[in-house]
Design a protein around this motif. Structure first.
Motif, PDB file in Angstrom:
ATOM      1  N   GLN A 116       0.839  -1.199   0.000  1.00 18.84           N
ATOM      2  CA  GLN A 116       0.000   0.000   0.000  1.00 18.84           C
ATOM      3  C   GLN A 116       0.877   1.252   0.000  1.00 18.84           C
ATOM      4  O   GLN A 116       1.872   1.329   0.724  1.00 18.84           O
ATOM      5  CB  GLN A 116      -0.903  -0.025   1.236  1.00 18.84           C
ATOM      6  CG  GLN A 116      -1.914   1.090   1.285  1.00 18.84           C
ATOM      7  CD  GLN A 116      -2.829   0.954   2.501  1.00 18.84           C
ATOM      8  OE1 GLN A 116      -2.863  -0.064   3.170  1.00 18.84           O
ATOM      9  NE2 GLN A 116      -3.570   2.002   2.770  1.00 18.84           N
ATOM     10  N   ASP A 117       0.504   2.247  -0.827  1.00 17.23           N
ATOM     11  CA  ASP A 117       1.248   3.512  -0.906  1.00 17.23           C
ATOM     12  C   ASP A 117       1.292   4.194   0.460  1.00 17.23           C
ATOM     13  O   ASP A 117       0.365   4.067   1.266  1.00 17.23           O
ATOM     14  CB  ASP A 117       0.596   4.477  -1.905  1.00 17.23           C
ATOM     15  CG  ASP A 117       0.656   3.966  -3.332  1.00 17.23           C
ATOM     16  OD1 ASP A 117       1.329   2.943  -3.586  1.00 17.23           O
ATOM     17  OD2 ASP A 117       0.020   4.599  -4.191  1.00 17.23           O
ATOM     18  N   SER A 118       2.368   4.937   0.699  1.00 11.44           N
ATOM     19  CA  SER A 118       2.482   5.689   1.950  1.00 11.44           C
ATOM     20  C   SER A 118       1.497   6.850   1.943  1.00 11.44           C
ATOM     21  O   SER A 118       0.903   7.174   0.916  1.00 11.44           O
ATOM     22  CB  SER A 118       3.902   6.242   2.114  1.00 11.44           C
ATOM     23  OG  SER A 118       4.100   7.373   1.277  1.00 11.44           O
ATOM     24  N   GLU A 119       1.394   7.489   3.071  1.00  9.04           N
ATOM     25  CA  GLU A 119       0.635   8.737   3.118  1.00  9.04           C
ATOM     26  C   GLU A 119       1.469   9.825   2.442  1.00  9.04           C
ATOM     27  O   GLU A 119       2.685   9.703   2.340  1.00  9.04           O
ATOM     28  CB  GLU A 119       0.308   9.134   4.558  1.00  9.04           C
ATOM     29  CG  GLU A 119       1.541   9.462   5.387  1.00  9.04           C
ATOM     30  CD  GLU A 119       1.212   9.849   6.818  1.00  9.04           C
ATOM     31  OE1 GLU A 119       0.428  10.794   7.009  1.00  9.04           O
ATOM     32  OE2 GLU A 119       1.763   9.214   7.736  1.00  9.04           O
ATOM     33  N   VAL A 120       0.811  10.885   1.976  1.00 13.24           N
ATOM     34  CA  VAL A 120       1.512  12.029   1.398  1.00 13.24           C
ATOM     35  C   VAL A 120       2.022  12.880   2.550  1.00 13.24           C
ATOM     36  O   VAL A 120       1.275  13.224   3.459  1.00 13.24           O
ATOM     37  CB  VAL A 120       0.586  12.854   0.476  1.00 13.24           C
ATOM     38  CG1 VAL A 120       1.276  14.135   0.026  1.00 13.24           C
ATOM     39  CG2 VAL A 120       0.152  12.019  -0.724  1.00 13.24           C
ATOM     40  N   LYS A 121       3.301  13.210   2.505  1.00  8.68           N
ATOM     41  CA  LYS A 121       3.896  14.070   3.518  1.00  8.68           C
ATOM     42  C   LYS A 121       4.146  15.447   2.913  1.00  8.68           C
ATOM     43  O   LYS A 121       4.505  15.563   1.742  1.00  8.68           O
ATOM     44  CB  LYS A 121       5.226  13.494   4.010  1.00  8.68           C
ATOM     45  CG  LYS A 121       5.065  12.273   4.877  1.00  8.68           C
ATOM     46  CD  LYS A 121       4.401  12.645   6.174  1.00  8.68           C
ATOM     47  CE  LYS A 121       4.612  11.605   7.244  1.00  8.68           C
ATOM     48  NZ  LYS A 121       4.184  12.064   8.541  1.00  8.68           N
ATOM     49  N   THR A 122       3.959  16.492   3.712  1.00  4.43           N
ATOM     50  CA  THR A 122       4.135  17.870   3.254  1.00  4.43           C
ATOM     51  C   THR A 122       5.222  18.540   4.082  1.00  4.43           C
ATOM     52  O   THR A 122       5.229  18.440   5.310  1.00  4.43           O
ATOM     53  CB  THR A 122       2.811  18.647   3.401  1.00  4.43           C
ATOM     54  OG1 THR A 122       1.801  17.987   2.633  1.00  4.43           O
ATOM     55  CG2 THR A 122       2.961  20.082   2.910  1.00  4.43           C
ATOM     56  N   PHE A 123       6.138  19.205   3.373  1.00  4.87           N
ATOM     57  CA  PHE A 123       7.241  19.925   4.012  1.00  4.87           C
ATOM     58  C   PHE A 123       7.276  21.324   3.404  1.00  4.87           C
ATOM     59  O   PHE A 123       7.368  21.465   2.187  1.00  4.87           O
ATOM     60  CB  PHE A 123       8.578  19.214   3.758  1.00  4.87           C
ATOM     61  CG  PHE A 123       8.532  17.745   4.086  1.00  4.87           C
ATOM     62  CD1 PHE A 123       8.729  17.303   5.386  1.00  4.87           C
ATOM     63  CD2 PHE A 123       8.271  16.807   3.094  1.00  4.87           C
ATOM     64  CE1 PHE A 123       8.685  15.944   5.686  1.00  4.87           C
ATOM     65  CE2 PHE A 123       8.227  15.450   3.386  1.00  4.87           C
ATOM     66  CZ  PHE A 123       8.431  15.022   4.683  1.00  4.87           C
ATOM     67  N   THR A 124       7.171  22.354   4.241  1.00  5.97           N
ATOM     68  CA  THR A 124       7.129  23.731   3.749  1.00  5.97           C
ATOM     69  C   THR A 124       8.412  24.456   4.134  1.00  5.97           C
ATOM     70  O   THR A 124       8.807  24.456   5.299  1.00  5.97           O
ATOM     71  CB  THR A 124       5.902  24.469   4.317  1.00  5.97           C
ATOM     72  OG1 THR A 124       4.725  23.745   3.932  1.00  5.97           O
ATOM     73  CG2 THR A 124       5.818  25.885   3.768  1.00  5.97           C
ATOM     74  N   TYR A 125       9.037  25.061   3.115  1.00  4.09           N
ATOM     75  CA  TYR A 125      10.285  25.787   3.310  1.00  4.09           C
ATOM     76  C   TYR A 125      10.100  27.228   2.859  1.00  4.09           C
ATOM     77  O   TYR A 125       9.555  27.472   1.786  1.00  4.09           O
ATOM     78  CB  TYR A 125      11.420  25.152   2.494  1.00  4.09           C
ATOM     79  CG  TYR A 125      11.688  23.723   2.892  1.00  4.09           C
ATOM     80  CD1 TYR A 125      12.522  23.439   3.960  1.00  4.09           C
ATOM     81  CD2 TYR A 125      11.091  22.674   2.216  1.00  4.09           C
ATOM     82  CE1 TYR A 125      12.761  22.132   4.352  1.00  4.09           C
ATOM     83  CE2 TYR A 125      11.319  21.362   2.597  1.00  4.09           C
ATOM     84  CZ  TYR A 125      12.153  21.098   3.657  1.00  4.09           C
ATOM     85  OH  TYR A 125      12.395  19.804   4.046  1.00  4.09           O
ATOM     86  N   THR A 126      10.546  28.169   3.681  1.00  7.49           N
ATOM     87  CA  THR A 126      10.540  29.574   3.311  1.00  7.49           C
ATOM     88  C   THR A 126      11.988  30.030   3.254  1.00  7.49           C
ATOM     89  O   THR A 126      12.734  29.853   4.218  1.00  7.49           O
ATOM     90  CB  THR A 126       9.742  30.416   4.320  1.00  7.49           C
ATOM     91  OG1 THR A 126       8.400  29.918   4.358  1.00  7.49           O
ATOM     92  CG2 THR A 126       9.736  31.885   3.932  1.00  7.49           C
ATOM     93  N   ILE A 127      12.367  30.590   2.113  1.00 10.86           N
ATOM     94  CA  ILE A 127      13.737  31.064   1.920  1.00 10.86           C
ATOM     95  C   ILE A 127      13.701  32.588   1.899  1.00 10.86           C
ATOM     96  O   ILE A 127      13.048  33.178   1.046  1.00 10.86           O
ATOM     97  CB  ILE A 127      14.349  30.516   0.611  1.00 10.86           C
ATOM     98  CG1 ILE A 127      14.197  28.989   0.521  1.00 10.86           C
ATOM     99  CG2 ILE A 127      15.802  30.949   0.493  1.00 10.86           C
ATOM    100  CD1 ILE A 127      14.889  28.206   1.598  1.00 10.86           C
ATOM    101  N   ASN A 128      14.371  33.201   2.872  1.00  9.26           N
ATOM    102  CA  ASN A 128      14.483  34.664   2.975  1.00  9.26           C
ATOM    103  C   ASN A 128      15.953  35.033   2.812  1.00  9.26           C
ATOM    104  O   ASN A 128      16.691  35.066   3.794  1.00  9.26           O
ATOM    105  CB  ASN A 128      13.995  35.170   4.338  1.00  9.26           C
ATOM    106  CG  ASN A 128      12.500  35.053   4.496  1.00  9.26           C
ATOM    107  OD1 ASN A 128      11.755  35.248   3.550  1.00  9.26           O
ATOM    108  ND2 ASN A 128      12.054  34.729   5.690  1.00  9.26           N
ATOM    109  N   ILE A 129      16.368  35.270   1.583  1.00  3.58           N
ATOM    110  CA  ILE A 129      17.746  35.675   1.344  1.00  3.58           C
ATOM    111  C   ILE A 129      17.801  37.185   1.497  1.00  3.58           C
ATOM    112  O   ILE A 129      17.149  37.910   0.752  1.00  3.58           O
ATOM    113  CB  ILE A 129      18.229  35.253  -0.062  1.00  3.58           C
ATOM    114  CG1 ILE A 129      18.127  33.738  -0.207  1.00  3.58           C
ATOM    115  CG2 ILE A 129      19.647  35.751  -0.316  1.00  3.58           C
ATOM    116  CD1 ILE A 129      18.441  33.225  -1.583  1.00  3.58           C
TER     117      ILE A 129
END
Length: 173
Positions: free
Chosen positions: A104-117
């Motif tokens: 069975q496929d895994s659950e969908v995981k979400t990772f949020t990245y904010t880049i402030n250069i």
């Protein structure tokens, strides 16, 4: 499939029965994708590596908010660059799923990245001088951050008046 049952009794008059037992068990679930870099805010471009605890699993991902799957998203083959833009806040939402045939496929995981250069601080030097019989404040070499304002106070000594004001050698009013 098909089961053919025997006649209802045997030669001795004993009832014949057929019992079919089917056992269904979960096929297992693929280990959900994990990342080498915690979701969060960073001040430089980042590189994200995805892995699954299930050996031989294939990972699919998206960076546009869409749900990834076996037929959607990008197949993961190596680190994913999460870029930023100098002087701006750029947010990337990485969604990933791990799949493997027969499981069975895994659950969908979400990772949020904010880049402030941060935008580099650019400074300019203004050299402020006054002729005889007057003053300017501040005077000398004055550093000013680009985009900022700097006020100067110009004063003529008593009995004198300001004859001219020049900026970069050109007269201004």
């Amino acid at each position: 499939g098909t089961v053919t049952c025997p006649d209802s009794i045997d030669d001795n008059g004993v009832l014949l029965t057929t019992t079919i037992t089917i056992t269904i068990s979960a096929a297992g679930i693929v280990g959900a994708p994990t990342v080498n870099l915690a979701a969060g805010t960073y001040t430089e471009n980042q590189s994200v590596t995805l892995t699954s605890s299930t050996e031989g699993a294939t990972i699919y991902y998206t960076t546009n908010g869409a749900e990834p799957g076996r037929t959607s998203g990008t197949r993961y083959t190596g680190p994913i660059t999460v870029p930023g833009t100098e002087g701006q806040s750029v947010t990337t939402t990485l969604k990933a799923i791990a799949v493997k045939d027969g499981i069975q496929d895994s659950e969908v995981k979400t990772f949020t990245y904010t880049i402030n250069i941060p935008k580099p601080i650019v400074k300019h030097t203004i050299t402020a001088t006054a002729g005889a019989n007057g003053s300017i404040s501040p005077s000398g070499k004055v550093e000013v951050v680009e985009g900022a304002d700097q006020a100067f106070s110009i004063t003529a000594n008593e009995g004198y008046e300001i004859e001219s004001l020049k900026v970069d050698g050109a007269a201004v009013s």
